[in-house]
Motif scaffolding. Structure first.
Motif, PDB file in Angstrom:
ATOM      1  N   ALA A 129      10.265   2.734  -0.955  1.00  0.00           N
ATOM      2  CA  ALA A 129       9.425   3.907  -0.716  1.00  0.00           C
ATOM      3  C   ALA A 129       8.167   3.520   0.045  1.00  0.00           C
ATOM      4  O   ALA A 129       7.716   4.251   0.938  1.00  0.00           O
ATOM      5  CB  ALA A 129       9.072   4.565  -2.045  1.00  0.00           C
ATOM      6  N   GLN A 130       7.600   2.382  -0.274  1.00  0.00           N
ATOM      7  CA  GLN A 130       6.383   1.949   0.401  1.00  0.00           C
ATOM      8  C   GLN A 130       6.659   1.535   1.840  1.00  0.00           C
ATOM      9  O   GLN A 130       5.847   1.786   2.734  1.00  0.00           O
ATOM     10  CB  GLN A 130       5.745   0.780  -0.362  1.00  0.00           C
ATOM     11  CG  GLN A 130       4.396   0.341   0.197  1.00  0.00           C
ATOM     12  CD  GLN A 130       3.358   1.439   0.163  1.00  0.00           C
ATOM     13  OE1 GLN A 130       2.903   1.836  -0.887  1.00  0.00           O
ATOM     14  NE2 GLN A 130       3.003   1.966   1.321  1.00  0.00           N
ATOM     15  N   LYS A 131       7.820   0.932   2.089  1.00  0.00           N
ATOM     16  CA  LYS A 131       8.161   0.526   3.454  1.00  0.00           C
ATOM     17  C   LYS A 131       8.315   1.723   4.377  1.00  0.00           C
ATOM     18  O   LYS A 131       7.952   1.667   5.553  1.00  0.00           O
ATOM     19  CB  LYS A 131       9.458  -0.284   3.439  1.00  0.00           C
ATOM     20  CG  LYS A 131       9.289  -1.717   2.947  1.00  0.00           C
ATOM     21  CD  LYS A 131      10.603  -2.480   3.058  1.00  0.00           C
ATOM     22  CE  LYS A 131      10.427  -3.931   2.632  1.00  0.00           C
ATOM     23  NZ  LYS A 131      11.687  -4.707   2.735  1.00  0.00           N
ATOM     24  N   SER A 132       8.824   2.812   3.838  1.00  0.00           N
ATOM     25  CA  SER A 132       9.072   3.990   4.677  1.00  0.00           C
ATOM     26  C   SER A 132       7.880   4.934   4.735  1.00  0.00           C
ATOM     27  O   SER A 132       7.942   5.972   5.398  1.00  0.00           O
ATOM     28  CB  SER A 132      10.292   4.753   4.145  1.00  0.00           C
ATOM     29  OG  SER A 132      10.061   5.170   2.801  1.00  0.00           O
ATOM     30  N   SER A 133       6.792   4.594   4.046  1.00  0.00           N
ATOM     31  CA  SER A 133       5.632   5.486   3.994  1.00  0.00           C
ATOM     32  C   SER A 133       4.416   4.825   4.624  1.00  0.00           C
ATOM     33  O   SER A 133       4.234   3.611   4.532  1.00  0.00           O
ATOM     34  CB  SER A 133       5.325   5.854   2.534  1.00  0.00           C
ATOM     35  OG  SER A 133       4.149   6.626   2.449  1.00  0.00           O
ATOM     36  N   ASP A 134       3.609   5.662   5.292  1.00  0.00           N
ATOM     37  CA  ASP A 134       2.367   5.173   5.889  1.00  0.00           C
ATOM     38  C   ASP A 134       1.169   5.401   4.970  1.00  0.00           C
ATOM     39  O   ASP A 134       0.020   5.237   5.388  1.00  0.00           O
ATOM     40  CB  ASP A 134       2.110   5.873   7.232  1.00  0.00           C
ATOM     41  CG  ASP A 134       3.114   5.430   8.288  1.00  0.00           C
ATOM     42  OD1 ASP A 134       3.596   4.279   8.191  1.00  0.00           O
ATOM     43  OD2 ASP A 134       3.417   6.231   9.188  1.00  0.00           O
TER      44      ASP A 134
END
Length: 220
Positions: free
Chosen positions: A3-8
């Motif tokens: 989730a963190q990788k795909s979120s800015d």
């Protein structure tokens, strides 16, 4: 992690992330092969010093980009604590010095009072042939006895005080035998007490030795 990788934004705080902060956050969370930081917990201070020595040797001769940047938190805390303890020590030493000076003055006053009360006795001793140094020795001997007695009594009281102090500290911190009296320090304190007492009483003793026998005998 996914989730963190795909979120800015920071999925935990909803804070907007830049590319560099996102990379740092992912590294911190374990999403990068290159760690952002390594925390080392040595077993004791000796091991900590060995680690610091090793890191210093590793950094020696390397460029700034290749050096390992580290922070010695334990050393920082110890330094701050040491500075605080040093300040407290200086304050206590100052108070102790003031107490010693005051004690010397009081001893001088007590000895001088004794001289005044025993003026006739001094006259009798001089009439019997006592020399100035004999009179001085009499009062110096009294101050030595006073100094040794006061020193022994003070050290004994300090030794007794260690027992309730240790009990209180153990109940608060679970640390045993924190307060203790080194016998060598006790002997040094007795010697210092004796020397200071002699110094404080020597001037009145010299004054007693200079008294005229005839005048002293006429004193009521």
């Amino acid at each position: 992690m996914a989730a963190q990788k795909s979120s800015d934004t920071n999925v935990m705080t909803n804070e907007t992330l830049t590319a560099s902060t996102k990379k740092t956050l992912l590294a911190y969370l374990g999403g990068d092969k290159i760690p952002a930081a390594i925390q080392i917990y040595p077993n004791n201070f000796d091991d900590k010093d060995k680690i610091l020595t090793y890191l210093d040797k590793y950094n020696k001769g390397k460029s700034k980009a290749d050096k390992i940047i580290y922070t010695d938190l334990a050393g920082t805390v110890s330094s701050l604590t040491g500075g605080l303890m040093s300040a407290i020590t200086y304050v206590l030493v100052a108070f102790a010095g003031i107490s010693l000076v005051t004690s010397m003055i009081m001893i001088a006053i007590i000895t001088y009072t004794s001289v005044l009360e025993r003026t006739k006795e001094i006259g009798v001793l001089k009439a019997l042939g006592a020399r100035k140094k004999d009179i001085t020795r009499v009062f110096d001997a009294e101050t030595v006895i006073l100094g040794v007695g006061a020193g022994v009594l003070g050290v004994f009281i300090a030794w007794l005080a260690t027992f309730p102090i240790n009990i209180i500290l153990y109940n608060i911190t679970s640390l045993a035998n924190v307060s203790h009296l080194n016998p060598i320090h006790g002997v040094i304190l007795i010697i210092v007490s004796t020397i200071l007492t002699v110094l404080g009483g020597h001037i009145p003793a010299r004054m007693a030795a200079k008294k005229d026998a005839a005048i002293a005998l006429r004193t009521e």
